[in-house]
Design an enzyme around this catalytic site. Structure first.
Site, PDB file in Angstrom:
ATOM      1  N   THR A  12      41.992   8.170  47.667  1.00  0.00           N
ATOM      2  CA  THR A  12      42.211   8.074  49.113  1.00  0.00           C
ATOM      3  C   THR A  12      41.589   9.250  49.857  1.00  0.00           C
ATOM      4  OG1 THR A  12      44.272   6.877  48.745  1.00  0.00           O
ATOM      5  CG2 THR A  12      43.982   7.894  50.890  1.00  0.00           C
ATOM      6  N   LYS A 102      48.496  21.032  45.770  1.00  0.00           N
ATOM      7  CA  LYS A 102      49.606  21.975  45.967  1.00  0.00           C
ATOM      8  C   LYS A 102      50.316  22.302  44.661  1.00  0.00           C
ATOM      9  CE  LYS A 102      51.516  17.701  46.905  1.00  0.00           C
ATOM     10  NZ  LYS A 102      50.798  16.513  47.418  1.00  0.00           N
ATOM     11  N   ILE A 133      47.502  19.001  59.375  1.00  0.00           N
ATOM     12  CA  ILE A 133      47.989  20.081  60.231  1.00  0.00           C
ATOM     13  C   ILE A 133      47.328  21.396  59.819  1.00  0.00           C
ATOM     14  CG2 ILE A 133      50.014  21.380  60.986  1.00  0.00           C
ATOM     15  CD1 ILE A 133      51.720  18.992  60.193  1.00  0.00           C
ATOM     16  N   GLY A 184      53.499   1.931  50.709  1.00  0.00           N
ATOM     17  CA  GLY A 184      52.598   2.940  50.184  1.00  0.00           C
ATOM     18  C   GLY A 184      52.942   4.353  50.609  1.00  0.00           C
ATOM     19  N   GLU A 187      55.520   6.947  46.071  1.00  0.00           N
ATOM     20  CA  GLU A 187      54.926   6.593  44.786  1.00  0.00           C
ATOM     21  C   GLU A 187      55.880   5.704  43.982  1.00  0.00           C
ATOM     22  OE1 GLU A 187      51.913   7.444  43.973  1.00  0.00           O
ATOM     23  OE2 GLU A 187      51.498   8.926  45.547  1.00  0.00           O
ATOM     24  N   ASP A 198      57.863  18.422  45.802  1.00  0.00           N
ATOM     25  CA  ASP A 198      56.629  18.543  46.578  1.00  0.00           C
ATOM     26  C   ASP A 198      56.800  19.565  47.698  1.00  0.00           C
ATOM     27  OD1 ASP A 198      53.937  17.195  47.606  1.00  0.00           O
ATOM     28  OD2 ASP A 198      55.293  17.260  49.319  1.00  0.00           O
ATOM     29  N   LYS A 202      54.954  23.381  48.438  1.00  0.00           N
ATOM     30  CA  LYS A 202      54.301  23.748  49.696  1.00  0.00           C
ATOM     31  C   LYS A 202      54.889  25.006  50.311  1.00  0.00           C
ATOM     32  CE  LYS A 202      52.987  18.945  50.548  1.00  0.00           C
ATOM     33  NZ  LYS A 202      53.307  17.690  51.278  1.00  0.00           N
ATOM     34  N   GLY A 303      47.685  11.220  54.098  1.00  0.00           N
ATOM     35  CA  GLY A 303      46.772  10.123  54.419  1.00  0.00           C
ATOM     36  C   GLY A 303      45.324  10.533  54.296  1.00  0.00           C
TER      37      GLY A 303
END
Length: 432
Positions: A12, A102, A133, A184, A187, A198, A202, A303
Site C-alpha cells: 500500500t 516503527k 502528520i 481494512g 488487521e 503499535d 510510536k 493509508g
C-alpha cells in the site's frame, strides 16, 4: 544531478510512494531529479495497482541495498526481520535510508543510528509515526528551540476508529472490531493495534526525539482497549468524558536525575480537551514545551497517500542536503540523530493520575463506606462515589479519584478485592 532510489516493498505505502515519484508534475521541483532504480517485491507475478517496468522489479532485496548505483534505500516491508538487517546492510554500503518501520526503529534505533553516524549517512523516519502528520521533523527542527514537557497523542487509527464507533453507535468492542477488519482498518491479527503495542512503538520514538535520549521499548507501559465496554463508554459520556487510547510521554519536573513517564492506555478525556474530538481513523499529537506552550498536529494517521507523502518528504530532505554538500564530513545535525544516553523511565507505580473504577457489589449496607475506608487507608482521595444502578442482584458503584499515586491506588484495589461484598471490578480506567 539524478538521485536513484531503491524501494523495498510495493504494498500500500510502497505503491503510493512510487506513484508520487513517477508523477512529479505540479509538485516540488526537487522530485524531477529523483528516479526509481530498483523495486524489491515478494512476487514478480502479482498484479499491482501501479505499473512499473519489469526490469526494475526484483525479489532479491539484498541486491538492492548493496547496489552501488542506488543513493537512498526506502524500507517499506515492515516487520522486524529482514527489515532491520536490510537497513543495516544498506548503511554499511553507504546508502541513506528512509523507513516507515516503527517496530524496527522503536527497538533498534540506537544500533541503527550508531551505524549511520559512523557511515555518515542519514536515516529518516517521518512516516513511522502519525502517517501523513508531520511530527518527527517539527520535533527535530521547527520546535527544536523548546524544552519539551509533554507529548500526548492519539497515534493509532484502528483503535481510534473502534472507540469512535463504540461511542457514536453504542456497540461493543468485538462487533466494531469485525467491522474494522471488513473495512481494512484492522488487521486479521489486530493485537498490535488493540493491545496498544503499535502506539507504544510510536511514543518511544517521539520520546527519544523530544527528550534527546535513547528509549528502551520495554520501558513503555502498555495497556490496550480490549476490556473497554459499551457500559464504560456510556458512563464516560454521563461524566463528561470520552474514552481514547492515549500515548503519553511526560518529563517529570525537577527530577534528579531527569526522568520520564512513558505509557499507553485507555483514558477518560474531558470533552473540553483538544484530543476529545479526534474521531475515526485520524491521529492527533499534542506537544507542550517552553516557551511554545501547546501545539497540536492533526490528520490522517495511516493509508497509502498520507504515509507515502511522509516517505517522499524524507527522500526530498536527504536529496536537498546532498545537493548542497554531497561529500560532507559531518552530518546535518537537524536531520541526523545521535542520542548518547538512555532515558531514565519512572515505573508506572509512581505515576500520579486520576482513576475511574466500576465495582459490582452485594447490595448490603455499608459497602460504600468500606470502599471509602479502604481507599483512605492507602492515601487515595475520592472525588465521587455513586451507586448508579443494578446488574441483576448486584449494585453497580462508580468511583472517580482525585490525582493519586498509582502504586497507592493498586494497593487499595488489592485490599478491596478481598472484601466479601465486592464481587467484581469490571473496569479501571485512568482519567486525564
Amino acid at each position: 544531478m539524478a538521485f536513484k532510489i531503491g524501494l523495498l516493498g510495493l504494498g500500500t505505502v510502497g505503491a503510493g510512494t512510487a506513484e508520487i515519484l513517477l508523477n512529479p508534475e505540479g509538485r516540488h521541483p526537487l522530485l524531477q531529479d529523483i528516479t526509481i532504480e530498483q523495486v524489491g517485491v515478494k512476487s514478480l507475478d502479482k498484479k499491482r495497482s501501479i505499473e512499473l517496468p519489469t526490469e526494475i522489479l526484483t525479489t532479491d532485496l539484498e541486491a538492492i541495498v548493496t547496489n552501488p548505483d542506488i543513493d537512498i534505500v526506502v524500507e517499506l516491508i515492515g516487520g522486524l526481520e529482514p527489515a532491520r538487517s536490510l537497513i543495516l546492510k544498506a548503511i554499511e554500503h553507504g546508502k541513506h535510508v528512509v523507513t516507515a518501520n516503527k517496530a524496527v526503529m522503536a527497538r533498534f534505533a540506537p544500533e541503527i543510528y550508531e551505524a549511520a553516524n559512523k557511515a555518515k549517512v542519514y536515516v529518516l523516519l517521518e512516516a513511522a509515526v502519525g502517517g501523513g502528520i508531520p511530527i518527527v521533523e517539527p520535533l527535530k527542527q521547527s520546535l527544536g528551540a523548546n524544552r519539551f514537557e509533554n507529548i500526548i497523542g492519539i497515534v493509532n487509527g484502528t483503535t481510534n476508529y473502534i472507540l469512535t464507533q463504540m461511542t457514536q453507535n453504542g456497540v461493543d468492542f468485538e462487533e466494531v472490531l469485525k467491522e474494522a477488519q471488513a473495512l481494512g482498518y484492522a488487521e486479521a491479527d489486530p493485537t498490535a493495534d488493540v493491545g496498544g503495542l503499535d502506539a507504544a512503538d510510536k511514543i518511544s520514538i517521539l520520546a527519544s526525539l523530544a527528550f534527546g535520549g535513547k528509549v528502551k521499548r520495554e520501558d513503555v507501559y502498555c495497556e490496550g482497549i480490549t476490556k473497554i465496554t459499551s457500559s464504560d463508554i456510556s458512563y464516560a459520556e454521563k461524566l463528561g468524558f470520552v474514552i481514547k487510547l492515549l500515548a503519553i510521554a511526560h518529563k517529570l519536573p525537577q527530577s534528579e536525575p531527569e526522568k520520564l513517564q512513558l505509557r499507553v492506555h485507555p483514558t477518560f478525556v474531558p470533552k473540553s480537551h483538544p484530543l476529545a474530538n479526534i474521531n475515526g481513523v485520524n491521529n492527533a499529537i499534542l506537544v507542550e514545551g517552553q516557551p511554545l506552550g501547546q501545539v497540536m498536529f492533526y490528520g490522517p494517521g495511516a493509508g497509502s497517500g498520507p504515509t507515502a507523502s511522509a516517505v517522499v518528504a524524507d527522500i526530498m530532505n536527504i536529496v536537498g542536503v546532498l545537493y548542497s554538500n554531497n561529500k560532507a564530513e559531518k552530518l546535518d545535525p537537524l536531520l541526523s540523530c545521535s542520542p548518547q544516553n538512555y532515558c531514565l523511565v519512572s515505573p508506572i507505580e509512581d505515576v500520579y493520575t486520576r482513576f475511574y473504577t466500576r465495582f459490582l457489589c452485594a447490595d448490603v449496607p455499608g459497602v460504600i463506606g468500606h470502599l471509602g475506608m479502604a481507599f483512605g487507608e492507602h492515601d487515595v482521595s475520592l472525588e465521587s462515589v455513586v451507586q448508579i444502578g443494578f446488574q441483576g442482584e448486584l449494585a453497580e458503584i462508580v468511583v472517580v479519584t482525585h490525582k493519586v499515586r498509582e502504586g497507592n491506588f493498586r494497593s487499595a484495589i488489592e485490599e478491596i478485592q478481598s472484601l466479601n461484598a465486592i464481587k467484581n471490578i469490571p473496569s479501571i480506567i485512568r482519567v486525564l
